[in-house]
Scaffold this motif. Structure first.
Motif, PDB file in Angstrom:
ATOM      1  N   PRO A  57       0.826  -1.215   0.000  1.00 39.12           N
ATOM      2  CA  PRO A  57       0.000   0.000   0.000  1.00 39.12           C
ATOM      3  C   PRO A  57       0.852   1.252   0.000  1.00 39.12           C
ATOM      4  O   PRO A  57       2.039   1.216   0.353  1.00 39.12           O
ATOM      5  CB  PRO A  57      -0.807  -0.127   1.295  1.00 39.12           C
ATOM      6  N   SER A  58       0.273   2.362  -0.387  1.00 35.22           N
ATOM      7  CA  SER A  58       0.988   3.638  -0.377  1.00 35.22           C
ATOM      8  C   SER A  58       1.511   3.921   1.033  1.00 35.22           C
ATOM      9  O   SER A  58       0.808   3.710   2.021  1.00 35.22           O
ATOM     10  CB  SER A  58       0.056   4.771  -0.819  1.00 35.22           C
ATOM     11  N   GLY A  59       2.757   4.398   1.094  1.00 31.50           N
ATOM     12  CA  GLY A  59       3.338   4.749   2.376  1.00 31.50           C
ATOM     13  C   GLY A  59       3.927   3.602   3.165  1.00 31.50           C
ATOM     14  O   GLY A  59       4.324   3.777   4.324  1.00 31.50           O
ATOM     15  N   CYS A  60       4.023   2.412   2.541  1.00 32.96           N
ATOM     16  CA  CYS A  60       4.520   1.252   3.285  1.00 32.96           C
ATOM     17  C   CYS A  60       6.038   1.173   3.321  1.00 32.96           C
ATOM     18  O   CYS A  60       6.603   0.311   4.004  1.00 32.96           O
ATOM     19  CB  CYS A  60       3.948  -0.043   2.708  1.00 32.96           C
ATOM     20  N   GLY A  61       6.721   2.042   2.573  1.00 33.63           N
ATOM     21  CA  GLY A  61       8.182   2.055   2.621  1.00 33.63           C
ATOM     22  C   GLY A  61       8.868   1.398   1.445  1.00 33.63           C
ATOM     23  O   GLY A  61      10.072   1.152   1.490  1.00 33.63           O
ATOM     24  N   LYS A  62       8.136   1.145   0.349  1.00 37.39           N
ATOM     25  CA  LYS A  62       8.745   0.506  -0.817  1.00 37.39           C
ATOM     26  C   LYS A  62       9.893   1.348  -1.372  1.00 37.39           C
ATOM     27  O   LYS A  62      10.995   0.847  -1.596  1.00 37.39           O
ATOM     28  CB  LYS A  62       7.714   0.272  -1.921  1.00 37.39           C
ATOM     29  N   SER A  63       9.612   2.628  -1.600  1.00 39.20           N
ATOM     30  CA  SER A  63      10.643   3.511  -2.161  1.00 39.20           C
ATOM     31  C   SER A  63      11.787   3.719  -1.174  1.00 39.20           C
ATOM     32  O   SER A  63      12.951   3.816  -1.576  1.00 39.20           O
ATOM     33  CB  SER A  63      10.035   4.858  -2.550  1.00 39.20           C
ATOM     34  N   THR A  64      11.470   3.773   0.111  1.00 36.29           N
ATOM     35  CA  THR A  64      12.513   3.896   1.133  1.00 36.29           C
ATOM     36  C   THR A  64      13.451   2.696   1.073  1.00 36.29           C
ATOM     37  O   THR A  64      14.677   2.839   1.166  1.00 36.29           O
ATOM     38  CB  THR A  64      11.892   4.005   2.534  1.00 36.29           C
ATOM     39  N   LEU A  65      12.877   1.513   0.894  1.00 30.99           N
ATOM     40  CA  LEU A  65      13.692   0.301   0.801  1.00 30.99           C
ATOM     41  C   LEU A  65      14.629   0.369  -0.397  1.00 30.99           C
ATOM     42  O   LEU A  65      15.813   0.002  -0.317  1.00 30.99           O
ATOM     43  CB  LEU A  65      12.770  -0.914   0.691  1.00 30.99           C
ATOM     44  N   LEU A  66      14.121   0.884  -1.514  1.00 28.46           N
ATOM     45  CA  LEU A  66      14.948   1.005  -2.712  1.00 28.46           C
ATOM     46  C   LEU A  66      16.041   2.052  -2.518  1.00 28.46           C
ATOM     47  O   LEU A  66      17.175   1.879  -2.971  1.00 28.46           O
ATOM     48  CB  LEU A  66      14.071   1.368  -3.911  1.00 28.46           C
ATOM     49  N   GLU A  67      15.708   3.150  -1.829  1.00 27.37           N
ATOM     50  CA  GLU A  67      16.711   4.177  -1.545  1.00 27.37           C
ATOM     51  C   GLU A  67      17.822   3.637  -0.646  1.00 27.37           C
ATOM     52  O   GLU A  67      19.005   3.962  -0.824  1.00 27.37           O
ATOM     53  CB  GLU A  67      16.042   5.379  -0.870  1.00 27.37           C
TER      54      GLU A  67
END
Length: 282
Positions: A57-67
């Motif tokens: 879901p939005s805001g779950c940290g997917k992009s943070t994990l990639l960063e």
């Protein structure tokens, strides 16, 4: 689908109990902000040459994990290993493709693809030949001298993909790269990406909100929980060759995988929406 490479027993990428906290200032801008947990205890191993998709879901940290994997930020706890070594910052061993094309507007398609090669010290003549090779690989032969504003959205994303592959990173990180494209272009680029992945054998970590896209591209799909983000379940996707049929998305096997991932995500999306309401009312 045939494997792009023979995967070794040693993982290419390892997330070990990875956590990430952020401090957000309150609405008054006070120094004493609210601390929240974006990621909490991420454990994940990715094999060399594997195509793994992250959904949640939005805001779950997917992009943070990639960063974190890209070395753009550091984890609060745990560690990330790439080829057995801790990730401590960005590196040319990882290529990144974002939803925004991030092309240099004053450079041609050829010049944009050569940009990464310049950073690695590739001689000019070799840069030219290699850039043309990868523009051809993504179907842009004849468009080498076009600037980004002269290309369609799909073409610009093809240039971004060619640029990332051209300097030969071991890992390609893709953050919703096709989200802004129309459905027909998106499906065309999904096929293009699979073809390039099979040819090059790179390790790909791909983020998407689209369940169909996740099933179509991923050898495994990692479903994340609502915040704080954790790995809820990893779903292996066994579809055989994605390029062997023109109607794979309509097959019963595709529908089964899609339903499984949808079922895993359904409750998490509801939790994320409830959390957003609670935070908005504070």
């Amino acid at each position: 689908m045939p494997e792009a490479t023979t995967q070794s027993t040693t993982p290419k990428i390892v997330f070990e109990d990875v956590r990430k906290h952020f401090t957000v200032k309150d609405r008054t801008g006070a120094r004493q902000g609210t601390r929240f947990t974006a990621l909490d205890g991420i454990d994940l191993e990715i094999a060399d040459g594997e195509f793994v998709v992250l959904v949640g879901p939005s805001g779950c940290g997917k992009s943070t994990l990639l960063e974190l994997l890209g070395g753009l930020t550091r984890p609060t706890g745990g560690r990330i290993l790439l080829d057995g070594e801790p990730v401590t910052g960005p590196g040319l061993d990882r290529g990144v493709v974002f939803q925004q094309y991030a092309l240099l507007p004053w450079r041609t398609a050829q010049g944009n693809v050569e940009f990464g090669l310049e950073a690695t010290g590739v001689p000019r003549r070799q840069r030219t030949a290699r850039a043309r090779e990868f523009l051809d690989l993504v179907g842009l032969t004849g468009f080498e001298d076009r600037h980004p504003h002269e290309l369609s959205g799909g073409m610009r994303q093809r240039v971004a993909i060619a640029r990332s592959f051209a300097y030969d990173p071991g890992v390609l990180l893709m953050d919703e790269p096709f989200a802004a494209l129309d459905a027909q272009t998106r499906e065309s680029l999904q096929d293009e990406l699979l073809r390039i992945w099979q040819r090059t054998g790179k390790t790909v970590v791909f983020i998407t909100h689209g369940i169909d896209e996740a099933v179509y591209l991923g050898q495994r799909v990692a479903v994340m929980t609502s915040r704080p983000g954790r790995i809820k379940q990893i779903v292996p996707v066994a579809l055989g060759s994605r390029t062997a049929t023109d109607d794979l998305r309509s097959s019963p096997e595709f529908a089964l995988h899609r339903h499984e991932i949808w079922s895993l995500l359904h409750d998490e999306v509801a939790k994320a929406q409830q959390l957003e309401k609670e935070e908005a009312s504070v």
